[in-house]
Design an enzyme around this catalytic site. Structure first.
Site, PDB file in Angstrom:
ATOM      1  N   ASP A   1       0.817  -1.218   0.000  1.00 58.38           N
ATOM      2  CA  ASP A   1       0.000   0.000   0.000  1.00 58.38           C
ATOM      3  C   ASP A   1       0.849   1.265   0.000  1.00 58.38           C
ATOM      4  O   ASP A   1       2.056   1.225   0.221  1.00 58.38           O
ATOM      5  CB  ASP A   1      -0.979  -0.010   1.198  1.00 58.38           C
TER       6      ASP A   1
ATOM      7  N   ASN B   1      -8.325  -2.451  13.748  1.00 66.35           N
ATOM      8  CA  ASN B   1      -9.673  -2.771  13.267  1.00 66.35           C
ATOM      9  C   ASN B   1      -9.654  -3.989  12.331  1.00 66.35           C
ATOM     10  O   ASN B   1     -10.643  -4.283  11.670  1.00 66.35           O
ATOM     11  CB  ASN B   1     -10.299  -1.563  12.547  1.00 66.35           C
TER      12      ASN B   1
ATOM     13  N   HIS C   1      -7.607  -4.396   9.699  1.00 68.03           N
ATOM     14  CA  HIS C   1      -7.205  -4.173   8.309  1.00 68.03           C
ATOM     15  C   HIS C   1      -5.885  -4.875   8.010  1.00 68.03           C
ATOM     16  O   HIS C   1      -5.036  -5.051   8.884  1.00 68.03           O
ATOM     17  CB  HIS C   1      -7.158  -2.673   7.947  1.00 68.03           C
TER      18      HIS C   1
ATOM     19  N   GLU D   1      -9.721  -1.864   4.610  1.00 69.55           N
ATOM     20  CA  GLU D   1     -10.418  -1.474   5.826  1.00 69.55           C
ATOM     21  C   GLU D   1     -11.725  -2.262   5.966  1.00 69.55           C
ATOM     22  O   GLU D   1     -12.232  -2.814   4.973  1.00 69.55           O
ATOM     23  CB  GLU D   1     -10.752   0.031   5.761  1.00 69.55           C
TER      24      GLU D   1
HETATM   25  C1  F6R Z   1       1.166  -1.129   6.096  1.00 68.13           C
HETATM   26  C2  F6R Z   1       0.105  -2.098   6.298  1.00 68.13           C
HETATM   27  C3  F6R Z   1      -0.792  -1.977   7.482  1.00 68.13           C
HETATM   28  C4  F6R Z   1      -0.048  -2.218   8.775  1.00 68.13           C
HETATM   29  C5  F6R Z   1      -0.985  -2.091   9.967  1.00 68.13           C
HETATM   30  C6  F6R Z   1      -0.267  -2.309  11.292  1.00 68.13           C
HETATM   31  O1  F6R Z   1       1.857  -1.400   4.897  1.00 68.13           O
HETATM   32  O2  F6R Z   1      -0.043  -2.955   5.494  1.00 68.13           O
HETATM   33  O3  F6R Z   1      -1.829  -2.904   7.340  1.00 68.13           O
HETATM   34  O4  F6R Z   1       0.518  -3.498   8.758  1.00 68.13           O
HETATM   35  O5  F6R Z   1      -1.576  -0.831   9.966  1.00 68.13           O
HETATM   36  O6  F6R Z   1       0.626  -1.263  11.484  1.00 68.13           O
HETATM   37  P1  F6R Z   1       1.673  -1.293  12.673  1.00 68.13           P
HETATM   38  O7  F6R Z   1       2.664  -2.355  12.352  1.00 68.13           O
HETATM   39  O8  F6R Z   1       2.295   0.085  12.659  1.00 68.13           O
HETATM   40  O9  F6R Z   1       0.916  -1.591  13.922  1.00 68.13           O
END
Ligand code: F6R
Length: 241
Positions: free
Chosen positions: A67, A136, A138, A143
């Site tokens: 992403d 959440n 994701h 999302e």
């Molecule tokens: C980012 C991604 C997101 C993160 C998620 C957890 O490339 O794919 O899904 O893996 O937001 O983020 P952290 O590791 O910062 O808790």
């Protein structure tokens, strides 16, 4: 699904990096699906260290990121592109042409999503997809939603994701509200998925995603349907297991 509970963040990072290295050793031109965020930073640090020690060679490895924020250029330090170069890609011998990250500066979202799906098609299936998880549920920036969105798409980030990600910005108003993300089908087509999680704040969602109902309201719950998922979480993140 194999669930591996380890002591702490460092052990999670070590085990995840070992799995990635195993893939590169067995198939040097493997396709790695990569994630950003706080969780994989230690994993990437191990890969960089082992590369510098001569233990892993990225010369044929291909990468594709999950992403990118919308409207942020790669030289902005909050962009996911900047993150990837800073934590991994600038420090190993990967070839520039083998790196794929959505172009957050593309204002023609449809064209950019189609381009990224073509990139994914040309790469064939991802050999190993590394994932973190949002509070959440994701994965990538898929999302909670009424449907699992299959392909690369532009998404409005949820309030909780914007709030969680604001820790890396000077002010919450600076956090982009939109992003590009690989779709759930592309993630699920990966041959192997490695989900990593650390910290007590991930305990509820890890349990809900992996033991609760499969629903697009918790996108990571789709992983229950994948044949080859390894979960590495520390004691805090897997405290409900
Ligand atoms: C980012 C991604 C997101 C993160 C998620 C957890 O490339 O794919 O899904 O893996 O937001 O983020 P952290 O590791 O910062 O808790």
């Amino acid at each position: 699904m194999r669930i591996i509970k380890v002591k702490n963040y460092d052990e999670m990072s070590l085990n995840a990096a070992r799995i990635i290295c195993g893939h590169i050793a067995l198939k040097p031109n493997c396709v790695l699906g990569l994630a950003t965020g706080s969780t994989p930073i230690g994993t990437y640090a191990n890969l960089v260290k082992w590369y510098k020690e001569g233990g892993v060679d990225f010369s044929e490895t291909r990468t594709v990121n999950l992403d990118e924020y919308f409207g942020i250029s790669p030289d902005n330090e909050n962009s996911y592109s900047y993150f990837m170069y800073n934590h991994l890609l600038n420090h190993v011998n990967i070839k520039a042409e083998n790196i794929n990250i959505p172009n957050g500066m593309s204002h023609d979202t449809e064209t950019e999503c189609e381009r990224y799906d073509r990139v994914l098609d040309q790469l064939g299936s991802i050999d190993l997809q590394l994932l973190g998880i949002g509070h959440n549920g994701h994965v990538g920036f898929n999302e909670p939603s009424d449907i699992f969105v299959k392909k690369t798409h532009a998404i409005e980030l949820s309030k909780s994701t914007i709030k969680a990600n604001s820790r890396l910005f000077n002010h919450i108003d600076e956090v982009p509200t939109r992003a590009f993300t690989m779709g759930m089908q592309s993630i699920m087509k990966s041959k192997e998925i490695l989900l990593i999680a650390s910290g007590q704040d991930k305990a509820d969602i890890m349990y809900e995603a992996l033991c609760g109902p499969i629903t697009p309201q918790v996108p990571a719950s789709a992983l229950q349907l994948h044949q080859n998922v390894i979960v590495i979480g520390d004691e805090a993140a897997l405290s409900k297991f």
